[in-house]
Write an enzyme that holds these catalytic residues in place. Structure first.
Site, PDB file in Angstrom:
ATOM      1  N   GLY A  41       0.927  -1.202  -0.054  1.00  0.00           N
ATOM      2  CA  GLY A  41      -0.009   0.126   0.035  1.00  0.00           C
ATOM      3  C   GLY A  41       0.870   1.116   0.052  1.00  0.00           C
ATOM      4  CG  ASN A  43       6.177  -0.357  -1.313  1.00  0.00           C
ATOM      5  OD1 ASN A  43       6.798   0.518  -0.595  1.00  0.00           O
ATOM      6  ND2 ASN A  43       6.592  -1.580  -1.553  1.00  0.00           N
ATOM      7  CG  ASN A 183       2.067 -11.554 -10.059  1.00  0.00           C
ATOM      8  OD1 ASN A 183       1.023 -12.492  -9.790  1.00  0.00           O
ATOM      9  ND2 ASN A 183       2.899 -11.476  -8.929  1.00  0.00           N
ATOM     10  CG  ASP A 232      15.541  -5.239  -5.009  1.00  0.00           C
ATOM     11  OD1 ASP A 232      14.613  -6.443  -5.159  1.00  0.00           O
ATOM     12  OD2 ASP A 232      15.782  -4.928  -3.960  1.00  0.00           O
ATOM     13  CB  ALA A 235       8.618  -1.872  -4.784  1.00  0.00           C
ATOM     14  CB  ALA A 236       8.988  -3.961 -10.152  1.00  0.00           C
ATOM     15  N   GLY A 237       6.181  -4.013  -9.155  1.00  0.00           N
ATOM     16  CA  GLY A 237       4.658  -4.121  -9.479  1.00  0.00           C
ATOM     17  C   GLY A 237       3.775  -3.103  -8.703  1.00  0.00           C
ATOM     18  CG  ASP A 238       4.208  -2.694  -4.424  1.00  0.00           C
ATOM     19  OD1 ASP A 238       3.001  -3.327  -4.662  1.00  0.00           O
ATOM     20  OD2 ASP A 238       4.955  -3.046  -3.675  1.00  0.00           O
TER      21      ASP A 238
HETATM   22  O1  RIB Z   1       5.561  -5.356  -3.066  1.00  0.00           O
HETATM   23  C1  RIB Z   1       6.774  -5.065  -2.382  1.00  0.00           C
HETATM   24  C2  RIB Z   1       6.370  -5.262  -0.768  1.00  0.00           C
HETATM   25  O2  RIB Z   1       5.799  -6.331  -0.474  1.00  0.00           O
HETATM   26  C3  RIB Z   1       7.671  -4.965  -0.050  1.00  0.00           C
HETATM   27  O3  RIB Z   1       7.706  -3.580   0.185  1.00  0.00           O
HETATM   28  C4  RIB Z   1       7.028  -5.727   1.348  1.00  0.00           C
HETATM   29  O4  RIB Z   1       6.799  -4.603   2.327  1.00  0.00           O
HETATM   30  C5  RIB Z   1       5.812  -6.393   0.812  1.00  0.00           C
HETATM   31  O5  RIB Z   1       4.518  -5.864   1.383  1.00  0.00           O
END
Ligand code: RIB
Length: 292
Positions: A41, A43, A183, A232, A235-238
């Protein structure tokens, strides 16, 4: 510009890189340990804000240093944190992340995220108007997320669910989603892409290094990702979800918003950690322009 209301999780991430997944009883030397602000959330809220959106966050943190810092970090991004509640005697959500060859494996302790209530949602969405965007995920109690989606629809909001981590029970809330962004794995857990495409008005499936797929009017359109050197993928999806909502809030079409979000997600893969890796709007726009 419309406002983006994120109902979601807020975590502290403890991330370490390893050469491979250790076996039972094995102690493996890794490296590159970092702590970073995370949570799907939070992110997505940071991505939506850094990529140009006006954002309100609704969530819970522990009333302890990790929680206070996470809330301060959101505020420093210009996010409205009035609806981030501090829970006494409770740890902030914590994610232990193992990064192997750029891909991540996550173990989550929900902590304060488990305390989000329908009343929290009522308070935050009281300020939402028609056409505003609701963005949520599944790291909080699923009935509260479902309630938020239902209330959002009632208020005439555009509702977006990133069903992560996927849970079969989420199926009963899909009727309240205007846009679903799973995904590949999450799409399978929710019944598969073909079945989802029939149920949901708009479906975009993110497919990692292959970009994203849009399902519309019985057809699938595939859009490759912009290649980058992956460090890394956390958080790419976020970043994709937040970036897409930021462009929608500016009135862009879904496809244009998704292409921009794809560029932002590519950039998020080039740095370590969740929130530290989320790019700025100018950088994502520059990469997108250069890719055409
Ligand atoms: O999508 C990545 C996130 O998933 C990370 O930041 C971690 O906290 C988990 O919630």
């Amino acid at each position: 510009m419309k406002t983006i209301f994120v109902v979601g999780s807020i975590n502290t991430d403890l991330s370490i890189s390893a050469p491979y997944l250790p076996a039972k009883g094995e102690t493996l030397t890794g490296g590159g340990f970092i702590t970073a602000h995370g949570g799907k959330g939070a992110n997505q809220a940071v991505a939506a804000a850094r990529l140009g959106g006006r954002v309100v966050m609704c969530g819970c943190v522990g009333a302890e240093p990790f929680g206070i810092q996470a809330k301060e970090a959101l505020k420093a991004e210009g996010i409205d944190v009035r609806f981030v509640r501090e829970i006494a005697d409770c740890p902030t959500g914590t994610a232990v992340i193992l990064v192997i060859d750029g891909d991540n494996r996550i173990i989550l302790d929900k902590g304060a995220n488990a305390f989000l209530t329908k009343e929290d949602v009522d308070l935050a969405l009281a300020e939402a108007g028609e056409g505003d965007i609701l963005l949520s995920q599944l790291e909080n109690p699923i009935d509260v997320v479902g309630y938020a989606l239902r209330l959002g629809k009632k208020k005439g909001m555009y509702t977006v669910l990133n069903p992560a981590p996927a849970k079969e029970e989420a199926e009963k809330y899909l009727e309240f989603c205007d846009l679903l962004i799973p995904n590949e794995t999450e799409a399978e857990i929710l019944g598969g892409r073909a079945a989802l495409a029939k149920k949901i008005r708009e479906l975009i499936v993110t497919v990692g290094g292959d970009g994203f797929e849009r399902y519309a009017e019985g057809r699938v359109e595939k859009y490759p990702c912009i290649p980058v050197k992956v460090v890394d993928t956390t958080a790419a999806g976020d970043t994709f979800c937040g970036g897409l909502c930021s462009k929608l809030s500016e009135g862009e079409s879904l496809l244009a918003a998704a292409k921009f979000a794809g560029a932002a997600a590519s950039l998020a893969c080039t740095k370590k950690g969740a929130q530290p890796s989320i790019p700025k709007k100018e950088d994502a726009e520059r990469l997108l322009r250069a890719s055409i």
